[in-house]
Scaffold this motif. Structure first.
Motif, PDB file in Angstrom:
ATOM      1  N   GLY A  13      60.884 -26.277  50.787  1.00  0.00           N
ATOM      2  CA  GLY A  13      60.540 -26.306  52.194  1.00  0.00           C
ATOM      3  C   GLY A  13      60.056 -25.006  52.789  1.00  0.00           C
ATOM      4  O   GLY A  13      59.893 -24.896  54.011  1.00  0.00           O
ATOM      5  N   LEU A  14      59.795 -23.998  51.973  1.00  0.00           N
ATOM      6  CA  LEU A  14      59.321 -22.721  52.468  1.00  0.00           C
ATOM      7  C   LEU A  14      57.794 -22.677  52.496  1.00  0.00           C
ATOM      8  O   LEU A  14      57.136 -23.295  51.655  1.00  0.00           O
ATOM      9  N   SER A  15      57.244 -21.969  53.444  1.00  0.00           N
ATOM     10  CA  SER A  15      55.818 -21.668  53.426  1.00  0.00           C
ATOM     11  C   SER A  15      55.629 -20.432  52.545  1.00  0.00           C
ATOM     12  O   SER A  15      56.452 -19.527  52.556  1.00  0.00           O
ATOM     13  N   VAL A  16      54.567 -20.417  51.760  1.00  0.00           N
ATOM     14  CA  VAL A  16      54.369 -19.338  50.793  1.00  0.00           C
ATOM     15  C   VAL A  16      52.945 -18.805  50.892  1.00  0.00           C
ATOM     16  O   VAL A  16      51.990 -19.584  50.982  1.00  0.00           O
ATOM     17  N   GLU A  17      52.823 -17.476  50.866  1.00  0.00           N
ATOM     18  CA  GLU A  17      51.510 -16.863  50.783  1.00  0.00           C
ATOM     19  C   GLU A  17      51.526 -15.769  49.710  1.00  0.00           C
ATOM     20  O   GLU A  17      52.548 -15.126  49.481  1.00  0.00           O
ATOM     21  N   GLU A  18      50.394 -15.627  49.055  1.00  0.00           N
ATOM     22  CA  GLU A  18      50.243 -14.601  48.027  1.00  0.00           C
ATOM     23  C   GLU A  18      49.282 -13.546  48.536  1.00  0.00           C
ATOM     24  O   GLU A  18      48.203 -13.867  49.044  1.00  0.00           O
ATOM     25  N   ASP A  19      49.670 -12.274  48.429  1.00  0.00           N
ATOM     26  CA  ASP A  19      48.833 -11.216  48.979  1.00  0.00           C
ATOM     27  C   ASP A  19      47.791 -10.739  47.969  1.00  0.00           C
ATOM     28  O   ASP A  19      47.612 -11.331  46.901  1.00  0.00           O
ATOM     29  N   GLY A  20      47.087  -9.675  48.284  1.00  0.00           N
ATOM     30  CA  GLY A  20      46.002  -9.179  47.442  1.00  0.00           C
ATOM     31  C   GLY A  20      46.397  -8.120  46.445  1.00  0.00           C
ATOM     32  O   GLY A  20      45.542  -7.345  45.989  1.00  0.00           O
ATOM     33  N   ALA A  21      47.672  -8.076  46.067  1.00  0.00           N
ATOM     34  CA  ALA A  21      48.121  -7.054  45.122  1.00  0.00           C
ATOM     35  C   ALA A  21      47.420  -7.146  43.775  1.00  0.00           C
ATOM     36  O   ALA A  21      47.231  -6.139  43.097  1.00  0.00           O
ATOM     37  N   ALA A  22      47.032  -8.350  43.370  1.00  0.00           N
ATOM     38  CA  ALA A  22      46.352  -8.509  42.080  1.00  0.00           C
ATOM     39  C   ALA A  22      45.094  -7.659  42.033  1.00  0.00           C
ATOM     40  O   ALA A  22      44.853  -6.936  41.049  1.00  0.00           O
ATOM     41  N   GLU A  23      44.290  -7.731  43.071  1.00  0.00           N
ATOM     42  CA  GLU A  23      43.061  -6.950  43.110  1.00  0.00           C
ATOM     43  C   GLU A  23      43.360  -5.460  43.225  1.00  0.00           C
ATOM     44  O   GLU A  23      42.738  -4.636  42.556  1.00  0.00           O
ATOM     45  N   ALA A  24      44.333  -5.114  44.076  1.00  0.00           N
ATOM     46  CA  ALA A  24      44.659  -3.707  44.302  1.00  0.00           C
ATOM     47  C   ALA A  24      45.178  -3.037  43.036  1.00  0.00           C
ATOM     48  O   ALA A  24      44.914  -1.852  42.790  1.00  0.00           O
ATOM     49  N   LEU A  25      45.922  -3.793  42.223  1.00  0.00           N
ATOM     50  CA  LEU A  25      46.559  -3.225  41.038  1.00  0.00           C
ATOM     51  C   LEU A  25      45.834  -3.589  39.736  1.00  0.00           C
ATOM     52  O   LEU A  25      46.282  -3.211  38.662  1.00  0.00           O
ATOM     53  N   ARG A  26      44.765  -4.360  39.869  1.00  0.00           N
ATOM     54  CA  ARG A  26      44.038  -4.850  38.696  1.00  0.00           C
ATOM     55  C   ARG A  26      44.936  -5.685  37.789  1.00  0.00           C
ATOM     56  O   ARG A  26      44.872  -5.611  36.564  1.00  0.00           O
ATOM     57  N   GLY A  27      45.785  -6.482  38.440  1.00  0.00           N
ATOM     58  CA  GLY A  27      46.632  -7.422  37.726  1.00  0.00           C
ATOM     59  C   GLY A  27      46.071  -8.820  37.883  1.00  0.00           C
ATOM     60  O   GLY A  27      44.904  -8.999  38.233  1.00  0.00           O
ATOM     61  N   ASN A  28      46.918  -9.839  37.644  1.00  0.00           N
ATOM     62  CA  ASN A  28      46.420 -11.215  37.786  1.00  0.00           C
ATOM     63  C   ASN A  28      47.232 -12.045  38.776  1.00  0.00           C
ATOM     64  O   ASN A  28      47.048 -13.261  38.874  1.00  0.00           O
ATOM     65  N   ALA A  29      48.140 -11.389  39.513  1.00  0.00           N
ATOM     66  CA  ALA A  29      48.925 -12.110  40.520  1.00  0.00           C
ATOM     67  C   ALA A  29      49.328 -11.147  41.626  1.00  0.00           C
ATOM     68  O   ALA A  29      49.464  -9.946  41.409  1.00  0.00           O
ATOM     69  N   GLY A  30      49.529 -11.707  42.828  1.00  0.00           N
ATOM     70  CA  GLY A  30      49.959 -10.902  43.957  1.00  0.00           C
ATOM     71  C   GLY A  30      51.420 -11.129  44.276  1.00  0.00           C
ATOM     72  O   GLY A  30      52.100 -11.967  43.682  1.00  0.00           O
ATOM     73  N   ASN A  31      51.930 -10.349  45.239  1.00  0.00           N
ATOM     74  CA  ASN A  31      53.285 -10.542  45.743  1.00  0.00           C
ATOM     75  C   ASN A  31      53.376 -11.874  46.471  1.00  0.00           C
ATOM     76  O   ASN A  31      52.436 -12.276  47.167  1.00  0.00           O
ATOM     77  N   LEU A  32      54.497 -12.557  46.340  1.00  0.00           N
ATOM     78  CA  LEU A  32      54.728 -13.811  47.053  1.00  0.00           C
ATOM     79  C   LEU A  32      55.653 -13.553  48.236  1.00  0.00           C
ATOM     80  O   LEU A  32      56.729 -12.970  48.078  1.00  0.00           O
ATOM     81  N   PHE A  33      55.228 -13.987  49.422  1.00  0.00           N
ATOM     82  CA  PHE A  33      56.053 -13.855  50.614  1.00  0.00           C
ATOM     83  C   PHE A  33      56.250 -15.238  51.203  1.00  0.00           C
ATOM     84  O   PHE A  33      55.282 -15.961  51.471  1.00  0.00           O
ATOM     85  N   ALA A  34      57.514 -15.625  51.365  1.00  0.00           N
ATOM     86  CA  ALA A  34      57.830 -16.988  51.818  1.00  0.00           C
ATOM     87  C   ALA A  34      58.757 -16.946  53.020  1.00  0.00           C
ATOM     88  O   ALA A  34      59.569 -16.032  53.174  1.00  0.00           O
ATOM     89  N   ARG A  35      58.649 -17.988  53.867  1.00  0.00           N
ATOM     90  CA  ARG A  35      59.493 -18.093  55.055  1.00  0.00           C
ATOM     91  C   ARG A  35      60.109 -19.486  55.144  1.00  0.00           C
ATOM     92  O   ARG A  35      59.454 -20.488  54.833  1.00  0.00           O
TER      93      ARG A  35
END
Length: 368
Positions: free
Chosen positions: A39-61
């Motif tokens: 039941g949480l809303s989830v968004e993924e930030d742009g850390a993948a691009e900033a760090l040259r990885g393949n996933a961003g941080n997940l922030f949920a409420r």
């Protein structure tokens, strides 16, 4: 109520997913689905691009009534991690097969958070607004949380589930951690026919290192040079030497002063032999300290005691996302996540300890 069977199933499932630093894509997808199901809303930030990885941080409420509270864990694991095969033992202990880490750091913490959220949802209990942050690239000194937009967080207090040791543990203070690289430049020459025409970069670096006090500099500060590289052949005066190290201190001012001292020592040693010198450094963590009288500490102590656990507050000399959170004004405590012997292939967790920590976290989620 807390369900050990669900904890077991979730942990075994998560631990089987490869999730190295900068390669957390499969873990992020799995956790996004799990959080949305709760039941949480989830968004993924742009850390993948900033760090040259393949996933961003997940922030949920998760909406609620009252004062918001944040809980965090991280998605990445240290190496060796490829092909992890978690092994459940009859006594409820979980290990790897011995060829990789288990990933309890920090998937035990992630599992604990998911279980606390699941139990609150299925029991239909009222709660304050809850915020969850699952970061990427925590292991290489908070790279993921470093690029997170903390303006999104409404909570002013947080619990970071990322601590080795028994249930009830809490780190109320952590150090500044600075990594540095010194590049010493010399001049190459034939070491047999014309050594006097060269400038020995390794000798300059060695002269500096010899003047530095390694190990415990004082009661709250350490210094270490851990890597040295240079030279191209035994018969050539080396024209380049690279030195890598780190320093830690419970006092950020002392850490900055020591970094300046290290830089000065290398510069003087280089100049004395006619070499050049440059330093690059990064503070991955900034020191903080939480008083046991602060609400974030009192809430944890009360929840532990309610669960029949003696709270144990101590200082840690390791870093975590709590360093970043505290630096951004969010009073944060690092608490036990039921992991033991992390960063080794002997790493393990216990289902009973994850269940007890889930009980403690659930209590804090309900009484922010």
């Amino acid at each position: 109520m807390i369900q050990p069977k669900r904890i077991t199933d979730n942990f075994l499932s998560l631990a089987a997913i490869d999730s190295p630093s900068y390669g957390e894509r499969k873990m992020a997808d799995r956790l996004t689905a799990a959080l949305k199901e709760l039941g949480l809303s989830v968004e993924e930030d742009g850390a993948a691009e900033a760090l040259r990885g393949n996933a961003g941080n997940l922030f949920a409420r998760l909406p609620g009534t009252g004062t918001p509270l944040l809980f965090t864990g991280h998605m990445d694991t240290v190496e060796p991690s490829a092909g992890k095969k978690p092994q459940l033992h009859p006594d409820g202990t979980v290990t790897s097969d011995g060829t990789t880490v288990l990933g309890a750091d920090d998937l035990a913490g992630v599992t604990i958070l998911l279980e606390a959220l699941a139990s609150i949802r299925e029991d239909g209990l009222p709660h304050p607004p809850l915020e969850i942050l699952f970061s990427v690239a925590e292991e290489p000194y908070d790279r993921g949380s470093e690029v997170f937009d903390f303006g999104k967080i409404r909570s002013r207090e947080a619990y970071v589930l990322d601590l080795n040791g028994k249930v009830g543990g809490a780190a109320y203070a952590a150090p500044s951690i600075c990594s540095f690289t010194v590049t010493v430049g010399g001049k190459s020459s034939h070491a047999g026919f014309a050594p006097e025409k060269g400038v020995h970069a390794i000798a300059a670096a060695a002269r500096a290192i010899d003047k530095l006090k390694m190990g415990c500099v004082d009661g709250e500060t350490t210094l270490n040079v851990g890597m040295i590289a240079g030279g191209t052949a035994t018969n050539i005066v080396p024209d380049l030497c690279t030195v890598k190290g780190e320093l830690r201190s419970y006092s950020h001012a002392k850490a900055e002063a020591l970094l300046d001292s290290v830089a000065g020592t290398f510069s003087r040693a280089a100049v004395s032999l006619g070499a050049s010198c440059k330093m690059e450094s990064r503070f991955g963590c900034r020191a903080y300290e939480i008083s046991r009288s602060e609400p974030v500490a009192r809430r944890y102590a009360d929840a532990c005691e309610k669960a029949g656990v003696q709270p144990d507050f101590f200082r840690t000399f390791g870093g975590s996302d709590a360093n970043q959170l505290n630096q951004h004004g969010i009073r944060s405590l690092v608490i036990s996540s039921a992991m033991y012997l992390p960063h080794t292939c002997r790493e393990y967790t216990r289902v009973a300890d994850m269940a007890k920590m889930a009980e403690i976290v659930r209590t804090m989620m309900l009484h922010a």
